[in-house]
Design a protein around this motif. Sequence first.
Motif, PDB file in Angstrom:
ATOM      1  N   UNK A  75      -9.028  46.427  -3.543  1.00 29.49           N
ATOM      2  CA  UNK A  75     -10.298  46.632  -3.985  1.00 29.49           C
ATOM      3  C   UNK A  75     -11.285  45.614  -3.641  1.00 29.49           C
ATOM      4  N   UNK A  76     -10.725  44.358  -3.200  1.00 29.65           N
ATOM      5  CA  UNK A  76     -11.746  43.293  -2.792  1.00 29.65           C
ATOM      6  C   UNK A  76     -10.877  42.486  -1.648  1.00 29.65           C
ATOM      7  N   UNK A  77     -11.399  42.520  -0.712  1.00 30.42           N
ATOM      8  CA  UNK A  77     -10.758  41.845   0.498  1.00 30.42           C
ATOM      9  C   UNK A  77     -10.427  40.190   0.222  1.00 30.42           C
ATOM     10  N   UNK A  78      -9.801  39.615   0.998  1.00 26.77           N
ATOM     11  CA  UNK A  78      -9.655  38.286   0.826  1.00 26.77           C
ATOM     12  C   UNK A  78     -10.722  37.637   1.443  1.00 26.77           C
ATOM     13  N   UNK A  79     -11.300  36.455   0.836  1.00 27.12           N
ATOM     14  CA  UNK A  79     -12.144  35.429   1.340  1.00 27.12           C
ATOM     15  C   UNK A  79     -11.542  34.326   2.096  1.00 27.12           C
ATOM     16  N   UNK A  80     -11.707  34.225   3.327  1.00 26.87           N
ATOM     17  CA  UNK A  80     -11.229  33.190   4.233  1.00 26.87           C
ATOM     18  C   UNK A  80     -12.037  32.042   4.452  1.00 26.87           C
ATOM     19  N   UNK A  81     -11.579  30.691   4.463  1.00 22.49           N
ATOM     20  CA  UNK A  81     -11.990  29.662   4.767  1.00 22.49           C
ATOM     21  C   UNK A  81     -12.099  29.389   6.466  1.00 22.49           C
ATOM     22  N   UNK A  82     -13.168  28.712   6.870  1.00 24.05           N
ATOM     23  CA  UNK A  82     -13.295  28.444   8.222  1.00 24.05           C
ATOM     24  C   UNK A  82     -11.826  27.928   9.071  1.00 24.05           C
ATOM     25  N   UNK A  83     -10.969  27.312   8.252  1.00 20.94           N
ATOM     26  CA  UNK A  83      -9.695  26.825   8.789  1.00 20.94           C
ATOM     27  C   UNK A  83      -8.647  27.774   8.750  1.00 20.94           C
ATOM     28  N   UNK A  84      -8.750  29.252   8.221  1.00 19.35           N
ATOM     29  CA  UNK A  84      -8.116  30.076   8.283  1.00 19.35           C
ATOM     30  C   UNK A  84      -7.092  30.077   6.821  1.00 19.35           C
TER      31      UNK A  84
END
Length: 183
Positions: A75-84
């Motif tokens: 339903x909602x994609x993962x939110x990623x940090x700049x470091x992965x």
Amino acid sequence: MKQPITLRSATLRGALLLAVAGIAGCDSTTPATPRPEPGVLEATRNGPAGAAEGSCWGRTVSPAVIETVTEQVEVTTAKMNADGSIAKPPVYKTETRQEIVRARVDNWFETPCPDVLTSEFNSTLQRALQARGFYAGPITGEMDRATRLAVRRYQAKQGPNSEVLSLTTARALGLVAVPRQGG
């Protein structure tokens, strides 16, 4: 962006047979009386499309095979940090539905017509089945339950698996003449 992850539970169910026909004709004011489908429990002149006029038919029914499919849909994609690394994991919901894997099939076979199934014919049928070890009851000339079960047992290996006597079986037992080949 939806990306389905499919988990299939192969729960096969075959059950759309005679029960559906019995329920379809019911209403709340009359008691439930199963109504057999034409050709399933006795021969019928209402055979398959293209059947020769005056011919009689029996039918077995191969029930539908239904599979329950369960999918995990994003339903909602993962939110990623700049470091992965994952800042917020994805969210999924479960969707379950039923799919027909194999549709119900009517298997038609030609039968002797009811006017042929006289008391004499039925007596001869009972003797033929008795001689082959499929019928142990008295010779009554009636197409009773014991005779129908003997017919089913005899036909089960070569088909059809039905209590309705097929024309092929009647010929194999010597009860109906086999048409001549050629001229």
